[in-house]
Design an enzyme around this catalytic site. Structure first.
Site, PDB file in Angstrom:
ATOM      1  N   SER A 154       0.836  -1.198   0.000  1.00 29.71           N
ATOM      2  CA  SER A 154       0.000   0.000   0.000  1.00 29.71           C
ATOM      3  C   SER A 154       0.873   1.250   0.000  1.00 29.71           C
ATOM      4  O   SER A 154       1.986   1.241   0.538  1.00 29.71           O
ATOM      5  CB  SER A 154      -0.854  -0.025   1.268  1.00 29.71           C
ATOM      6  OG  SER A 154      -1.384   1.253   1.517  1.00 29.71           O
ATOM      7  N   TYR A 167      -1.546  -1.075  10.943  1.00 28.66           N
ATOM      8  CA  TYR A 167      -1.811  -1.623   9.606  1.00 28.66           C
ATOM      9  C   TYR A 167      -0.626  -1.351   8.674  1.00 28.66           C
ATOM     10  O   TYR A 167      -0.103  -2.248   8.018  1.00 28.66           O
ATOM     11  CB  TYR A 167      -3.093  -1.011   9.016  1.00 28.66           C
ATOM     12  CG  TYR A 167      -3.257  -1.283   7.536  1.00 28.66           C
ATOM     13  CD1 TYR A 167      -3.568  -2.561   7.082  1.00 28.66           C
ATOM     14  CD2 TYR A 167      -3.072  -0.272   6.585  1.00 28.66           C
ATOM     15  CE1 TYR A 167      -3.700  -2.823   5.716  1.00 28.66           C
ATOM     16  CE2 TYR A 167      -3.204  -0.525   5.225  1.00 28.66           C
ATOM     17  CZ  TYR A 167      -3.521  -1.794   4.799  1.00 28.66           C
ATOM     18  OH  TYR A 167      -3.631  -2.050   3.457  1.00 28.66           O
ATOM     19  N   LYS A 187       2.324  -3.872   6.666  1.00 23.19           N
ATOM     20  CA  LYS A 187       2.691  -3.861   5.238  1.00 23.19           C
ATOM     21  C   LYS A 187       4.205  -3.689   5.092  1.00 23.19           C
ATOM     22  O   LYS A 187       4.844  -4.362   4.277  1.00 23.19           O
ATOM     23  CB  LYS A 187       1.947  -2.748   4.499  1.00 23.19           C
ATOM     24  CG  LYS A 187       0.447  -2.968   4.380  1.00 23.19           C
ATOM     25  CD  LYS A 187       0.131  -4.155   3.485  1.00 23.19           C
ATOM     26  CE  LYS A 187      -1.345  -4.485   3.429  1.00 23.19           C
ATOM     27  NZ  LYS A 187      -1.650  -5.786   2.835  1.00 23.19           N
TER      28      LYS A 187
HETATM   29  P1  NAD Z   1     -10.944  -7.264   1.573  1.00 26.66           P
HETATM   30  O1  NAD Z   1     -11.105  -7.226   3.047  1.00 26.66           O
HETATM   31  O2  NAD Z   1     -12.150  -7.047   0.720  1.00 26.66           O
HETATM   32  O3  NAD Z   1     -10.270  -8.644   1.126  1.00 26.66           O
HETATM   33  C1  NAD Z   1      -9.388  -9.349   1.961  1.00 26.66           C
HETATM   34  C2  NAD Z   1      -9.847 -10.798   1.987  1.00 26.66           C
HETATM   35  O4  NAD Z   1      -8.952 -11.558   2.809  1.00 26.66           O
HETATM   36  C3  NAD Z   1     -11.245 -10.969   2.574  1.00 26.66           C
HETATM   37  O5  NAD Z   1     -12.010 -11.770   1.703  1.00 26.66           O
HETATM   38  C4  NAD Z   1     -11.014 -11.653   3.918  1.00 26.66           C
HETATM   39  O6  NAD Z   1     -12.086 -12.499   4.273  1.00 26.66           O
HETATM   40  C5  NAD Z   1      -9.722 -12.416   3.638  1.00 26.66           C
HETATM   41  N1  NAD Z   1      -8.906 -12.681   4.828  1.00 26.66           N
HETATM   42  C6  NAD Z   1      -8.523 -11.812   5.797  1.00 26.66           C
HETATM   43  N2  NAD Z   1      -7.752 -12.435   6.707  1.00 26.66           N
HETATM   44  C7  NAD Z   1      -7.637 -13.730   6.295  1.00 26.66           C
HETATM   45  C8  NAD Z   1      -6.964 -14.873   6.812  1.00 26.66           C
HETATM   46  N3  NAD Z   1      -6.262 -14.798   7.951  1.00 26.66           N
HETATM   47  N4  NAD Z   1      -7.059 -16.040   6.135  1.00 26.66           N
HETATM   48  C9  NAD Z   1      -7.791 -16.126   4.988  1.00 26.66           C
HETATM   49  N5  NAD Z   1      -8.441 -15.066   4.454  1.00 26.66           N
HETATM   50  C10 NAD Z   1      -8.367 -13.896   5.096  1.00 26.66           C
HETATM   51  O7  NAD Z   1      -9.805  -6.205   1.208  1.00 26.66           O
HETATM   52  P2  NAD Z   1      -9.350  -5.648  -0.215  1.00 26.66           P
HETATM   53  O8  NAD Z   1      -9.744  -4.232  -0.289  1.00 26.66           O
HETATM   54  O9  NAD Z   1      -9.753  -6.576  -1.295  1.00 26.66           O
HETATM   55  O10 NAD Z   1      -7.767  -5.671  -0.018  1.00 26.66           O
HETATM   56  C11 NAD Z   1      -6.969  -6.757  -0.441  1.00 26.66           C
HETATM   57  C12 NAD Z   1      -5.523  -6.514  -0.040  1.00 26.66           C
HETATM   58  O11 NAD Z   1      -5.089  -5.276  -0.600  1.00 26.66           O
HETATM   59  C13 NAD Z   1      -5.321  -6.388   1.481  1.00 26.66           C
HETATM   60  O12 NAD Z   1      -4.100  -7.017   1.814  1.00 26.66           O
HETATM   61  C14 NAD Z   1      -5.218  -4.902   1.696  1.00 26.66           C
HETATM   62  O13 NAD Z   1      -4.435  -4.579   2.829  1.00 26.66           O
HETATM   63  C15 NAD Z   1      -4.522  -4.461   0.411  1.00 26.66           C
HETATM   64  N6  NAD Z   1      -4.795  -3.053   0.090  1.00 26.66           N
HETATM   65  C16 NAD Z   1      -6.088  -2.618  -0.046  1.00 26.66           C
HETATM   66  C17 NAD Z   1      -6.362  -1.283  -0.303  1.00 26.66           C
HETATM   67  C18 NAD Z   1      -7.778  -0.791  -0.411  1.00 26.66           C
HETATM   68  O14 NAD Z   1      -7.990   0.418  -0.321  1.00 26.66           O
HETATM   69  N7  NAD Z   1      -8.780  -1.645  -0.626  1.00 26.66           N
HETATM   70  C19 NAD Z   1      -5.291  -0.384  -0.450  1.00 26.66           C
HETATM   71  C20 NAD Z   1      -3.985  -0.855  -0.328  1.00 26.66           C
HETATM   72  C21 NAD Z   1      -3.747  -2.207  -0.060  1.00 26.66           C
END
Ligand code: NAD
Ligand code: UDP
Length: 343
Positions: free
Chosen positions: A124, A148, A152
């Protein structure tokens, strides 16, 4: 060969499944549904016309991961699974370190045991901390201001150490800016639980009447209209960046066995510009009030996109209008998110 997608039922993961399946890859999803619904995977199957392999498991369960990697003959991993709410991470930091850091360590150990050493990681722009210059290049100093962000940064460090220790590993570290939007079909999209923390889902819920008004967190920043500026990127562009990254991993060598790139558009929009764009796309009025700044927020963030262009041959194609209209299409077709479809 199959690609393991951790967190594949989530917002970005479900879009990634569509893009990879449509590109002809086989995928298997691992998710524990802590922040998603299995319905998203049914929708992925509807969009692509392909059955999707799925294993309900926690990434901290190394034994389960080893079984899954072997059973599905996986050749690489795209790692989305983790917790992602900045505010929550300050309240329950142990959960964040356990899910994100321990989860990644268990995943890497399982991969190593199964001779699968190729991984794309969801990092991120938060790892840049307070910008010292703009646009943010990948060599900007790194820092974290909340648990958080620290997870990362820790995971990035772990991947860099591992890459240096053993040339057989291949890593693509992708630093996302602000993913928004939804698939054109309106079948999959962002489905936050409770009150949304992020701007776009909140604005969308105000437009649909689910919330009364938006609080604009500060209008006294040193930006063109005083409100915070971010680099919003359409989620479909973002996952197409993963497809290019997957291809780029194959071209890495033992000497250069990892890359780190920003995935953003390079253009920043203010909160008020986002509100106006969403009003145009939805044809709805979005009432807002000016509220105090949110703790930890910075004035302006946007990406330098040259490394992504050079290393991935990728740049974002979709503009603000698509980001807003696709979000609105998803919201109108799914006023309660996936909830209405859950058994
Ligand atoms: P999200 O919460 O929709 O998806 C994450 C998924 O991981 C979910 O389906 C959740 O059920 C699953 N999960 C969480 N912990 C778990 C575990 N221990 N075992 C198995 N499954 C698990 O989030 P997203 O927005 O799709 O983000 C995906 C990735 O991208 C994350 O790592 C997030 O930190 C990163 N990210 C997201 C953003 C954003 O703004 N959406 C920005 C930068 C980085
Ligand atoms: N924001 C806002 N009201 C909200 C949510 C967000 O004014 O209800 C602002 C926030 O201060 C920031 C921008 O919108 O300037 C993007 O915030 P978001 O949480 O979506 O992303 P991040 O801050 O993580 O980049």
């Amino acid at each position: 060969m199959t690609i393991l997608i951790t967190g594949g039922a989530g917002y970005i993961g479900s879009h990634c499944c569509v893009t990879f399946l449509e590109a002809g890859h086989d995928v298997v999803v691992v998710d524990n549904f802590s922040n998603s619904s299995p319905e998203s995977l049914n929708r992925v199957a509807s969009i692509t016309g392909r059955k999707i392999a799925f294993e309900e498991a926690d990434i901290r369960d190394r034994t389960a991961l080893e079984r899954i990697l072997k059973t599905h003959q996986c050749s690489g991993v795209i790692h989305f699974a983790g917790l992602k709410a900045v505010g929550e991470s300050t309240e329950i930091p142990l959960e964040y370190y356990a899910n994100n850091v321990t989860g990644t360590l268990e995943l890497l150990a399982a991969m190593n045991a199964c001779d699968v050493r190729q991984l794309i990681f969801s990092s991120s722009a938060t790892v840049y901390g307070e910008p010292q210059f703009l646009p943010l290049t990948e060599d900007h100093p790194l820092s974290a201001t909340n648990p958080y962000g620290r997870t990362k940064l820790m995971i990035e460090d772990i991947l860099r150490d591992l890459a240096a220790s053993d040339p057989r590993w291949r890593f693509g570290i992708l630093r996302y800016f602000n993913p928004v939007g939804a698939h054109k079909s309106g079948l999959i999209g962002e489905d936050p639980r409770g009150i949304p923390n992020n701007l776009m889902p909140f604005v969308s819920q105000v437009a649909s009447g689910r919330r009364d008004q938006l609080s604009v967190f500060g209008n006294d920043y040193d930006t063109r209209d005083g409100t915070g500026v971010r680099d919003y990127i359409h989620v479909v562009d973002l996952v197409e960046g993963h497809l290019r990254a997957h291809e780029a991993l194959a071209a890495l060598t033992d000497e250069t066995n990892s890359f780190t790139v920003n995935l953003g558009t390079g253009t920043g929009y203010s909160v008020l510009e986002m509100v106006k764009a969403f009003e145009r796309a939805s044809n709805q009025k979005i009432p807002y009030e000016i509220a105090p700044r949110r703790a930890g927020d910075v004035a302006e963030v946007y990406a330098d996109t040259k490394a992504a262009e050079a290393k991935l041959n990728w740049s974002a194609e979709r503009g603000l209008e698509d980001m807003c209209s696709d979000t609105w299409n998803w919201a109108c077709k799914n006023p309660k998110g996936y909830e209405a479809s859950d058994g």
